[in-house]
Design a protein around this motif. Structure first.
Motif, PDB file in Angstrom:
ATOM      1  N   ILE A 131       0.578  -1.140  -0.091  1.00  0.00           N
ATOM      2  CA  ILE A 131       0.040  -0.005   0.040  1.00  0.00           C
ATOM      3  C   ILE A 131       0.715   1.191   0.009  1.00  0.00           C
ATOM      4  O   ILE A 131       2.120   1.441   0.669  1.00  0.00           O
ATOM      5  CB  ILE A 131      -0.932   0.128   1.394  1.00  0.00           C
ATOM      6  N   LEU A 144      -2.638   0.652  -4.518  1.00  0.00           N
ATOM      7  CA  LEU A 144      -2.322  -0.759  -4.297  1.00  0.00           C
ATOM      8  C   LEU A 144      -1.062  -0.968  -5.332  1.00  0.00           C
ATOM      9  O   LEU A 144      -1.290  -0.987  -6.526  1.00  0.00           O
ATOM     10  CB  LEU A 144      -3.470  -1.702  -4.593  1.00  0.00           C
ATOM     11  N   GLN A 146       1.534  -3.285  -7.090  1.00  0.00           N
ATOM     12  CA  GLN A 146       2.025  -4.583  -7.298  1.00  0.00           C
ATOM     13  C   GLN A 146       3.295  -4.864  -7.859  1.00  0.00           C
ATOM     14  O   GLN A 146       3.886  -5.990  -7.654  1.00  0.00           O
ATOM     15  CB  GLN A 146       1.107  -5.042  -8.596  1.00  0.00           C
ATOM     16  N   VAL A 154      -6.745   3.448  -5.099  1.00  0.00           N
ATOM     17  CA  VAL A 154      -7.908   3.000  -4.164  1.00  0.00           C
ATOM     18  C   VAL A 154      -8.462   3.993  -3.425  1.00  0.00           C
ATOM     19  O   VAL A 154      -9.542   3.781  -2.391  1.00  0.00           O
ATOM     20  CB  VAL A 154      -7.239   1.616  -3.247  1.00  0.00           C
ATOM     21  N   ALA A 263      -6.075   0.046   4.640  1.00  0.00           N
ATOM     22  CA  ALA A 263      -5.932  -0.207   3.461  1.00  0.00           C
ATOM     23  C   ALA A 263      -4.891  -1.412   3.488  1.00  0.00           C
ATOM     24  O   ALA A 263      -4.948  -2.466   2.547  1.00  0.00           O
ATOM     25  CB  ALA A 263      -5.407   0.841   2.520  1.00  0.00           C
ATOM     26  N   ARG A 266      -6.695  -4.514   4.542  1.00  0.00           N
ATOM     27  CA  ARG A 266      -7.805  -4.817   3.701  1.00  0.00           C
ATOM     28  C   ARG A 266      -7.453  -5.813   2.379  1.00  0.00           C
ATOM     29  O   ARG A 266      -7.745  -6.757   2.091  1.00  0.00           O
ATOM     30  CB  ARG A 266      -8.652  -3.607   3.057  1.00  0.00           C
ATOM     31  N   PHE A 267      -5.946  -5.312   1.801  1.00  0.00           N
ATOM     32  CA  PHE A 267      -5.430  -5.889   0.623  1.00  0.00           C
ATOM     33  C   PHE A 267      -4.402  -6.908   0.987  1.00  0.00           C
ATOM     34  O   PHE A 267      -3.562  -7.375   0.202  1.00  0.00           O
ATOM     35  CB  PHE A 267      -5.000  -4.678  -0.177  1.00  0.00           C
ATOM     36  N   SER A 268      -4.063  -6.954   2.496  1.00  0.00           N
ATOM     37  CA  SER A 268      -3.056  -7.975   2.744  1.00  0.00           C
ATOM     38  C   SER A 268      -1.662  -7.875   2.206  1.00  0.00           C
ATOM     39  O   SER A 268      -1.281  -8.810   1.598  1.00  0.00           O
ATOM     40  CB  SER A 268      -3.873  -9.401   2.502  1.00  0.00           C
ATOM     41  N   VAL A 269      -1.096  -6.803   2.488  1.00  0.00           N
ATOM     42  CA  VAL A 269       0.036  -6.286   1.586  1.00  0.00           C
ATOM     43  C   VAL A 269       1.181  -6.926   2.445  1.00  0.00           C
ATOM     44  O   VAL A 269       1.135  -6.908   3.612  1.00  0.00           O
ATOM     45  CB  VAL A 269       0.061  -4.782   1.459  1.00  0.00           C
TER      46      VAL A 269
END
Length: 336
Positions: A131, A144, A146, A154, A263, A266-269
């Motif tokens: 994030i 987000l 990658q 987001v 965040a 939520r996005f399991s970063v």
């Protein structure tokens, strides 16, 4: 691979020579702060004139300091979005001209993505997905991330950016421009719990930001609900000013940290990345570091010189875009 980067998205004229995405041979930044201070903010027309006056000198200095010849450059990179349209066009025109003359590829860069990449120049072990919080005078955005080149927005501000709120509150308090560093310094002598300013989290689970409310709350607290911003210190004693600055800063930082951590969960970063001019704020760094550590999520942010607008982050990111064959044509345009 040696890439020349150019950055003129707002009020800094910058050029940098970076090798293989991380080795910074030069990073020249010509600040316009003295030109805009008397106006309490960036004046686009003045910014454009200053870019025009200095860009050739800045590029020449970057090449000279890198101890290379212009023919050694393998590609030209430039921030073409987002930013002040006139300022962007000056940098883009210079980049196009050099690309055409040298017959080397032109690589265009999103200014916000470059701020995310700034940490990569100093930390090679960032794991993705991450994030990324980019927070500055003009932007407050969550992505987000990658990879070095892939960023999905987001969340973002629906009104004032965090840095803009700092500057507007600084004007209310009679501080100089930019006000962020002054508020940061003054706050260290104040009590952040002295005044409970509002924290706007918007609707449930929202990753967007709003800072106009806390700015207005400071105005009303200082001058009353029927008053307008006078641009002068409203008769505050040093202790009152420190408490007010610290309480305002805490309200902004709380929202930035809480939404970033939300965040990340939520996005399991695997990582959190912080960038942009407001990433220099000591309270934001401290609270986000503590919150990330509690959740065992590595946090990365660059040194302060790379938090501010600069061309090294542009040239560094361009190396990865070139590797993915993302090269622009000379018809590419600036996007504000």
């Amino acid at each position: 691979m040696i890439i020349l980067g150019i950055e003129t998205s707002c009020d800094e004229t910058s050029a940098s020579v970076v090798e293989d995405g991380i080795k910074v041979h030069s990073n020249i930044v010509a600040s316009q702060q003295a030109l805009h201070t008397r106006f309490g903010g960036v004046v686009p027309e003045i910014a454009c004139r200053a870019h025009t006056d200095t860009i050739i000198t800045v590029i020449d200095k970057a090449v000279t300091e890198a101890n290379i010849k212009i023919k050694d450059i393998d590609a030209i990179s430039v921030a073409n979005t987002p930013g002040l349209i006139g300022a962007l066009l000056i940098g883009l025109t210079a980049a196009k001209t050099l690309s055409w003359i040298l017959k080397v590829p032109l690589i265009t860069i999103n200014h916000l993505h470059a701020h995310i990449y700034a940490s990569k120049i100093e930390y090679d072990d960032i794991d993705y997905p991450a994030i990324s919080l980019v927070v500055s005078g003009g932007h407050t955005s969550l992505f987000l991330t990658q990879s070095e080149t892939r960023h999905t927005p987001v969340g973002g501000t629906i009104d004032d950016a965090a840095g803009e709120a700092f500057d507007k509150v600084g004007k209310i308090l009679g501080l100089g421009y930019p006000a962020g560093p002054e508020i940061d310094t003054i706050s260290q002598k104040g009590n952040e719990k002295a005044i409970l300013f509002p924290r706007s989290y918007l609707k449930k689970d929202s990753l967007d930001f709003s800072f106009s409310g806390v700015k207005t709350a400071v105005l009303y607290h200082c001058l009353g609900q029927d008053s307008r911003d006078s641009g002068e210190n409203p008769g505050l004693k040093d202790r009152e000013l420190a408490d007010l600055a610290a309480s305002f800063q805490e309200a902004v930082v709380d929202v930035l940290v809480n939404k970033t951590i939300f965040a990340a969960t939520r996005f399991s970063v695997k990582s959190i990345i912080l960038g942009g001019g407001v990433a220099c704020n000591s309270r934001l760094r401290q609270k986000l570091t503590d919150a990330a550590k509690q959740r065992d999520i590595p946090l990365y942010y660059p040194s302060k010189k790379l938090c501010m607008d600069n061309a090294a982050m542009v040239a560094g990111l361009a190396y990865h875009k070139y590797g993915e064959k993302e090269v622009a044509g000379l018809e590419v345009e600036a996007i504000p």
